[in-house]
Design a protein around this motif. Structure first.
Motif, PDB file in Angstrom:
ATOM      1  N   PRO A 332       0.796  -1.227   0.000  1.00 41.62           N
ATOM      2  CA  PRO A 332       0.000   0.000   0.000  1.00 41.62           C
ATOM      3  C   PRO A 332       0.827   1.275   0.000  1.00 41.62           C
ATOM      4  O   PRO A 332       0.330   2.341  -0.345  1.00 41.62           O
ATOM      5  CB  PRO A 332      -0.796  -0.116   1.310  1.00 41.62           C
ATOM      6  CG  PRO A 332       0.076  -0.955   2.195  1.00 41.62           C
ATOM      7  CD  PRO A 332       0.781  -1.922   1.292  1.00 41.62           C
ATOM      8  N   GLY A 333       2.114   1.210   0.374  1.00 44.66           N
ATOM      9  CA  GLY A 333       2.863   2.444   0.591  1.00 44.66           C
ATOM     10  C   GLY A 333       3.829   2.838  -0.498  1.00 44.66           C
ATOM     11  O   GLY A 333       4.157   4.016  -0.644  1.00 44.66           O
ATOM     12  N   ARG A 485     -16.462   7.668 -10.582  1.00 43.63           N
ATOM     13  CA  ARG A 485     -16.148   7.890  -9.169  1.00 43.63           C
ATOM     14  C   ARG A 485     -14.804   7.251  -8.834  1.00 43.63           C
ATOM     15  O   ARG A 485     -14.526   6.127  -9.268  1.00 43.63           O
ATOM     16  CB  ARG A 485     -17.238   7.308  -8.271  1.00 43.63           C
ATOM     17  CG  ARG A 485     -18.561   8.040  -8.346  1.00 43.63           C
ATOM     18  CD  ARG A 485     -19.590   7.441  -7.399  1.00 43.63           C
ATOM     19  NE  ARG A 485     -19.943   6.069  -7.771  1.00 43.63           N
ATOM     20  CZ  ARG A 485     -20.081   5.078  -6.892  1.00 43.63           C
ATOM     21  NH1 ARG A 485     -19.866   5.284  -5.594  1.00 43.63           N
ATOM     22  NH2 ARG A 485     -20.421   3.868  -7.320  1.00 43.63           N
ATOM     23  N   ALA A 486     -13.981   7.974  -8.067  1.00 47.16           N
ATOM     24  CA  ALA A 486     -12.705   7.454  -7.589  1.00 47.16           C
ATOM     25  C   ALA A 486     -12.818   7.325  -6.070  1.00 47.16           C
ATOM     26  O   ALA A 486     -12.796   8.333  -5.349  1.00 47.16           O
ATOM     27  CB  ALA A 486     -11.567   8.397  -7.967  1.00 47.16           C
ATOM     28  N   VAL A 487     -12.946   6.092  -5.590  1.00 46.10           N
ATOM     29  CA  VAL A 487     -13.140   5.831  -4.170  1.00 46.10           C
ATOM     30  C   VAL A 487     -11.841   5.291  -3.588  1.00 46.10           C
ATOM     31  O   VAL A 487     -11.340   4.246  -4.021  1.00 46.10           O
ATOM     32  CB  VAL A 487     -14.278   4.813  -3.959  1.00 46.10           C
ATOM     33  CG1 VAL A 487     -14.465   4.519  -2.462  1.00 46.10           C
ATOM     34  CG2 VAL A 487     -15.577   5.320  -4.578  1.00 46.10           C
ATOM     35  N   PRO A 488     -11.240   6.007  -2.608  1.00 46.68           N
ATOM     36  CA  PRO A 488      -9.965   5.538  -2.039  1.00 46.68           C
ATOM     37  C   PRO A 488     -10.109   4.144  -1.425  1.00 46.68           C
ATOM     38  O   PRO A 488     -11.157   3.795  -0.871  1.00 46.68           O
ATOM     39  CB  PRO A 488      -9.665   6.581  -0.947  1.00 46.68           C
ATOM     40  CG  PRO A 488     -10.407   7.808  -1.386  1.00 46.68           C
ATOM     41  CD  PRO A 488     -11.653   7.297  -2.038  1.00 46.68           C
ATOM     42  N   TRP A 489      -9.042   3.343  -1.549  1.00 43.49           N
ATOM     43  CA  TRP A 489      -9.021   2.001  -0.983  1.00 43.49           C
ATOM     44  C   TRP A 489      -7.573   1.631  -0.698  1.00 43.49           C
ATOM     45  O   TRP A 489      -6.656   2.309  -1.211  1.00 43.49           O
ATOM     46  CB  TRP A 489      -9.685   0.986  -1.923  1.00 43.49           C
ATOM     47  CG  TRP A 489      -8.793   0.535  -3.043  1.00 43.49           C
ATOM     48  CD1 TRP A 489      -8.412   1.227  -4.163  1.00 43.49           C
ATOM     49  CD2 TRP A 489      -8.100  -0.705  -3.119  1.00 43.49           C
ATOM     50  NE1 TRP A 489      -7.569   0.510  -4.928  1.00 43.49           N
ATOM     51  CE2 TRP A 489      -7.349  -0.681  -4.309  1.00 43.49           C
ATOM     52  CE3 TRP A 489      -8.045  -1.836  -2.289  1.00 43.49           C
ATOM     53  CZ2 TRP A 489      -6.541  -1.743  -4.704  1.00 43.49           C
ATOM     54  CZ3 TRP A 489      -7.244  -2.892  -2.680  1.00 43.49           C
ATOM     55  CH2 TRP A 489      -6.493  -2.840  -3.889  1.00 43.49           C
ATOM     56  N   PRO A 490      -7.207   0.627   0.035  1.00 45.42           N
ATOM     57  CA  PRO A 490      -8.130  -0.257   0.753  1.00 45.42           C
ATOM     58  C   PRO A 490      -8.574   0.401   2.062  1.00 45.42           C
ATOM     59  O   PRO A 490      -8.008   1.384   2.493  1.00 45.42           O
ATOM     60  CB  PRO A 490      -7.286  -1.513   1.029  1.00 45.42           C
ATOM     61  CG  PRO A 490      -5.870  -1.000   1.037  1.00 45.42           C
ATOM     62  CD  PRO A 490      -5.827   0.165   0.068  1.00 45.42           C
TER      63      PRO A 490
END
Length: 490
Positions: A332-333, A485-490
């Motif tokens: 994730p980073g 739509r751009a939805v942040p994840w996880p």
């Protein structure tokens, strides 16, 4: 007397035929076969205005991989399929490196610039551009850092929507700004008046260049001039030039002769102040080169990124597999780097398949610089030749499911990435896109970075399958206006 005159006319006719046959090979040996033309119209009645490339592919089923069409009164040779296109673009060297004089681009560029120029001016402009792009770090680590900095700015814009629908065209801001930073030595704030104006004008020009009225102008320039069909696009181009000249004048005192340059414009100014006896880098041609770089460098990469994100929203299963791979390899980073393409085979395959599937630039004509032997035919000097890139990217002999979006085209049985010879979205040969390496790196870093951060979804209440993947009418096959739509994840 009447019989005598008739006999003389018959003899004159026979004499003319004998002279014509002695002067040149027969048309059947000189020109490939093709549909019979109608007076004045030629074969235009057989071609779709909005999808000319698909109409030409249909004709190739009847007339073969190399055939002749009449675009109005202009005899043009079309090459269809991977084998025919590759033989022509790679095998003919300089003989097929010119552009035909397309009326609207002759008016816009006056034979200058990079994209539609020919001969010595083209060679000088291309060699200069390749050299300068390399000196500015294209293909090197510092350039990747700049792309990732622009990615952060783009994600800031997407975050401001808070998961609400955003216009798909917003994604084009990042690749456009990367091009502007190379050209002018500075990036623009997304709210900057000049940046917004320039992007708006580029959009309008691209739509106008793909319009039926401009196609009519290019086929019948005398009629188009009479009807003033070219005036709207010339007005918009002049507005673009005003902005470009302002930016050129702002950098009119570049680094000392021979010193390091900070931008493409700096290099152009420096080159024009040096030994340029033929005037290849005078102000008009400098503006023409910058205009080509602005138009081509923003439109193609911007449209491809928009297509990639639209197709991820349309095919959530593919998007999920990309994100699974990104999460497994990068976590994730860590942001992606260019070298990560080797360890992200599925992500790399998806991005290649996007470029194959959309066939962004179906064809840009070439022109024979001399009498040229091609495919068993002798084409006279000055013959327009259309290498139909759509037919390569959709060639049934090269792709298992050419009309489907299928990342498996670039994967082997073990899931490893596979290069495909028929993957030619940037063309090939001497006219291959000068910005190919930059575009490849940009697309990978922006695409992987966005999917690492967001799930891309249709607006609420709209099914992924309902998203329209037919191209909008323009000079390139760009996507239609959408909101996602751009939805942040996880």
């Amino acid at each position: 007397m009447a019989l005598l005159l008739l006999g003389l006319l018959v003899l004159l006719g026979l004499w003319g035929l004998l002279r014509a046959s002695a002067r040149s090979p027969s048309p059947a040996l000189r020109w490939p076969p093709g549909p019979r033309p109608l007076p004045l119209l030629g074969n235009l009645h057989l071609l779709s205005v909005s999808q000319q490339d698909r109409s030409l592919m249909e004709l190739s089923k009847r007339y073969g991989p190399m055939f002749t069409v009449h675009l109005g009164c202009q005899k043009t040779v079309v090459l269809s399929g991977y084998e025919a296109v590759r033989e022509a673009l790679v095998g003919t060297g300089q003989e097929l490196a010119d552009r035909p004089p397309i009326p609207i681009f002759q008016l816009i560029q006056q034979g200058g610039g990079i994209f539609f120029s020919s001969g010595a001016r083209w060679r000088a402009a291309r060699q200069f551009t390749v050299r300068v792009l390399h000196s500015l770090g294209v293909g090197q680590a510092p350039m990747a850092d700049k792309v990732l900095q622009e990615l952060a700015c783009l994600m800031g814009q997407l975050d401001s929507y808070g998961g609400r629908p955003f216009p798909l065209a917003l994604l084009g801001w990042a690749p456009s700004n990367i091009t502007f930073a190379l050209l002018f030595g500075q990036r623009f704030d997304y709210q900057d008046t000049m940046f917004v104006s320039l992007l708006g004008l580029i959009d309008e020009v691209m739509v106008l260049l793909g319009s039926p009225s401009l196609q009519l102008f290019n086929i019948y320039p005398w009629l188009g001039t009479l009807l003033q069909l070219h005036r709207p696009v010339l007005r918009k181009i002049e507005e673009v030039r005003v902005i470009l000249r302002t930016l050129l004048q702002a950098r009119a005192s570049p680094t000392p002769q021979g010193g390091p340059v900070r931008s493409y414009v700096d290099a152009l100014i420096q080159q024009g102040q040096g030994d340029d006896q033929e005037g290849l880098f005078a102000e008009d041609n400098a503006v023409a080169c910058v205009l080509d770089m602005v138009m081509a460098g923003t439109e193609t990469t911007s449209a491809t990124l928009q297509w990639a994100i639209l197709l991820m929203a349309k095919y959530p299963g593919v998007q999920g597999r990309v994100q699974e791979e990104l999460g497994h390899v990068l976590g994730p980073g860590r942001l992606p780097r260019p070298e990560d393409q080797r360890v992200l085979p599925y992500t790399n395959a998806v991005l290649h398949e996007v470029q194959r599937y959309i066939t962004l630039l179906p064809h840009v004509p070439r022109c024979t610089a001399a009498d040229t032997q091609l495919g068993g035919y002798l084409l006279p000097k000055g013959t327009p030749v259309i290498p139909l890139l759509t037919s390569v990217l959709l060639d049934k002999t090269q792709w298992e499911t050419p009309d489907q979006f299928n990342p498996g085209h670039f994967l082997d049985a073990d899931g490893h990435f596979v290069k495909r010879a028929a993957f030619l979205p940037f063309s090939t040969g001497r006219r291959v896109c000068v910005g190919e390496s930059l575009a490849r790196m940009e697309l990978f870093l922006l695409f992987a970075g966005l999917l690492q951060r967001y799930r891309l979804l249709p607006p609420s209440g709209i099914s992924p399958t309902a998203l329209d993947a037919t191209p909008a009418p323009a000079f390139t096959m760009r996507p239609r206006a959408h909101t996602l739509r751009a939805v942040p994840w996880p």
